[in-house]
Write a protein that holds these residues in place. Structure first.
Motif, PDB file in Angstrom:
ATOM      1  N   THR A  90       0.882  -1.108  -0.063  1.00  0.00           N
ATOM      2  CA  THR A  90       0.009   0.104   0.221  1.00  0.00           C
ATOM      3  C   THR A  90       0.815   1.218  -0.053  1.00  0.00           C
ATOM      4  O   THR A  90       1.713   1.406   0.997  1.00  0.00           O
ATOM      5  N   SER A 121      -3.778  13.161  -7.978  1.00  0.00           N
ATOM      6  CA  SER A 121      -5.153  12.271  -7.935  1.00  0.00           C
ATOM      7  C   SER A 121      -5.007  11.981  -6.503  1.00  0.00           C
ATOM      8  O   SER A 121      -6.443  11.662  -6.328  1.00  0.00           O
ATOM      9  N   PHE A 122      -4.277  12.215  -5.738  1.00  0.00           N
ATOM     10  CA  PHE A 122      -4.405  11.559  -4.143  1.00  0.00           C
ATOM     11  C   PHE A 122      -3.998  12.552  -3.082  1.00  0.00           C
ATOM     12  O   PHE A 122      -3.933  12.157  -1.881  1.00  0.00           O
ATOM     13  N   MET A 148      -4.085   3.688  -9.555  1.00  0.00           N
ATOM     14  CA  MET A 148      -5.485   4.239  -9.475  1.00  0.00           C
ATOM     15  C   MET A 148      -6.504   3.363  -9.383  1.00  0.00           C
ATOM     16  O   MET A 148      -7.662   3.568  -8.776  1.00  0.00           O
ATOM     17  N   ASP A 190      -6.789   1.915  -5.629  1.00  0.00           N
ATOM     18  CA  ASP A 190      -6.536   3.077  -4.708  1.00  0.00           C
ATOM     19  C   ASP A 190      -5.480   2.994  -3.607  1.00  0.00           C
ATOM     20  O   ASP A 190      -5.722   3.106  -2.431  1.00  0.00           O
ATOM     21  N   LYS A 241     -12.118   5.048 -15.144  1.00  0.00           N
ATOM     22  CA  LYS A 241     -11.491   5.811 -13.821  1.00  0.00           C
ATOM     23  C   LYS A 241     -10.908   6.965 -13.944  1.00  0.00           C
ATOM     24  O   LYS A 241     -10.713   7.934 -13.398  1.00  0.00           O
TER      25      LYS A 241
END
Ligand code: ACM
Ligand code: ZN
Length: 530
Positions: free
Chosen positions: A21, A48-49, A106, A109, A470
């Motif tokens: 992760t 994006s995050f 992506m 997640d 997405k």
């Protein structure tokens, strides 16, 4: 976990348990050696995050050079307990490994299941063309397209910079090209002026931005046709020194550069001298598509040129022109590409590369050229033109087109350098429409460019589309849904009818009327217009 990667890697195996992760603590080992690739990952994580890496934790991303990788653009990517390892031969390979990793992150997640990927491209030329002549796209919009290209592992940006309806390349020697030729008073039946051009600084920035993404830039100055904007600025470029305005309607125009006058060659060569100073990748596109011969039939300069050069038919002036400008550019050390309109066995210099858009051409001429060793790029309008409505080029047609055309054998397969998606802009005035036309078809074309034929399957591709959407949404681009991209029944008919609108603003009638006037003035009848 099935990773919905587009384009699909050549080999991928995955597990079902999350082993990695990515958090802000992830450390990148090898960051200093691969700044562009790491920059691309960090930009993605930030945008994006909202994640900025600190790099002190136990999860590691290893970026390593390895003798095991043979392809310059290839990579392997392993996801294991708390580590991702990308191995490559060159930094460009890391860059593509990172593009794959971005799609994986992506999808999950930021959490990844174990995976083993081995990848390299099918084609060395993976292109995307943007028409900035019909509508001007800002420098920032061009940057967005370059980012989109990188995500799809495309590596040649073909920049269509000049058109009848707008000249976008600023020239110091010929400033009226943009002062006059970048402006049109209206478009078809509206009354809204349209204008815009790129300064030298703008274009240098685009080249630099592209290079940061491993993309080469191919500028196209489309001649001798599609030049009404240039003629509006400098009437001496035309047969009969015509006073014109930048074209306001779409369609093929009869007024093209005069190939009889030496001043035309001086002009085109000077413009290309300026072009090659800015665009440093050593490749240029000189256009050469859709050139009616109506004016050349009547023009004393062009007729004299035919006589002096022993040319049999007026259309041979087209071949003469391309051969001469092509040679000028070759002598400057450029690689030269042109559209395939004028395929003739006596076309000089088989080092000029062709871009096939009109595949209805004479097969014999084409096979002759392949035998001679001429290289080519494939972008058939009926499969790879992104501006065509989905009713004419649906997603499946686009995906399933096989670029290995007839006449190619094992020995001459290398002549096919690759493929290109073209976004013409007659009906693409803004990014919203651009997104609708481009996605998901660019995904399909990028897969034909990157993924080897034996690893491609439309069924498998369709299963990966949700994940693809997405990513497209995350970069704030518009897109067509699968239903829109594969219309059936009434939707398909409506889509085709919409395209027929094109005929209403085609310049044909206008052309015919002025042609009749010129015939009267010069006492000759036009025999043939291709
Ligand atoms: C073209 O579509 N005229 C190259
Ligand atoms: Zn002429």
């Amino acid at each position: 976990m099935i990773y919905p990667l587009i384009p699909k890697p050549q080999k991928i195996t995955t597990g079902d348990t999350v082993v990695f992760t990515l958090t802000k603590y992830c450390e990148i080992i090898g960051e200093d050696k691969f700044p562009k690739a790491v920059g691309s990952l960090k930009k993605f994580l930030s945008e994006s995050f909202s994640l900025e890496l600190l790099g002190t934790g136990k999860e590691k991303l290893y970026l390593e050079l390895s003798d095991e990788i043979n392809s310059d653009e290839g990579y392997t990517l392993s996801v294991k307990e708390n580590e991702v390892i990308i191995k490559v031969k060159t930094e460009q390979g890391v860059f593509y490994g990172i593009q794959t990793l971005k799609q994986m992150l992506m999808h999950g997640d930021l959490s990844l299941c174990s995976a083993e990927i081995e990848d390299e491209p099918a084609f060395s030329y993976r292109g995307f063309m943007l028409d900035c002549g019909r509508y001007f796209f800002t420098k920032e919009a061009v940057f967005t397209f370059l980012e989109i290209m990188a995500l799809h592992k495309l590596n040649y940006f073909h920049w269509h910079l000049t058109e009848d309806q707008g000249w976008r390349f600023y020239s110091e020697k010929y400033p009226l090209l943009t002062e006059i030729g970048s402006y049109r008073s209206h478009t078809n039946f509206n009354s809204v002026p349209h204008s815009g051009y790129y300064t030298k600084e703008d274009m240098k920035e685009v080249v630099e931005y592209a290079h940061s993404l491993y993309i080469k830039v191919i500028p196209e100055i489309d001649t001798p046709g599609h030049t009404v904007s240039a003629i509006a600025a400098y009437p001496f470029l035309s047969c009969f020194d015509r006073n014109m305005v930048t074209a306001t309607k779409w369609g093929v125009k009869y007024d093209v550069l005069c190939v009889g006058k030496e001043s035309t060659f001086d002009f085109v060569q000077s413009v290309f001298d300026e072009v090659t100073e800015i665009f440093t990748d050593g490749i240029v596109h000189l256009g050469g598509d859709e050139v009616p011969t109506a004016r050349w039939e009547l023009c004393p300069h062009c007729q004299k040129r035919m006589k002096d050069e022993g040319l049999k038919e007026t259309g041979d002036l087209h071949t003469y022109y391309l051969g001469r400008i092509g040679k000028y550019l070759r002598d400057k050390g450029m690689e030269v590409i042109m559209w395939n309109d004028r395929v003739k066995e006596y076309m000089p210099d088989s080092s000029l590369c062709w871009q096939f858009w009109n595949t209805d051409m004479d097969k014999k001429d084409m096979e002759g050229e392949i035998k001679k060793g001429r290289s080519f790029i494939i972008s058939p309008e009926k499969s790879y033109y992104l501006d065509l409505p989905y009713g004419l080029v649906d997603l499946k047609t686009c995906y399933e087109y096989d670029p290995y055309i007839e006449g190619l054998t094992e020995e001459n397969r290398h002549l096919l350098k690759g493929i290109e998606a073209c976004l013409w802009a007659e009906f693409v005035p803004d990014m919203k429409k651009a997104g609708y036309c481009t996605f998901p078809r660019l995904g399909a074309i990028s897969e034909s460019a990157w993924t080897k034929k034996e690893n491609k399957s439309y069924e498998d591709f369709s299963e990966r589309l949700d994940g693809y959407y997405k990513h497209i949404k995350a970069i704030n681009m518009n897109y067509a849904t699968v239903k829109q991209a594969i219309p059936t029944g009434i939707r398909k008919t409506a889509s085709k009818l919409y395209w027929e609108r094109r005929r209403l603003c085609w310049g044909g009638l206008e052309n015919l009327i002025t042609n009749k006037k010129l015939e009267k003035m010069y006492g000759k009848k036009d025999k043939k217009n291709d």
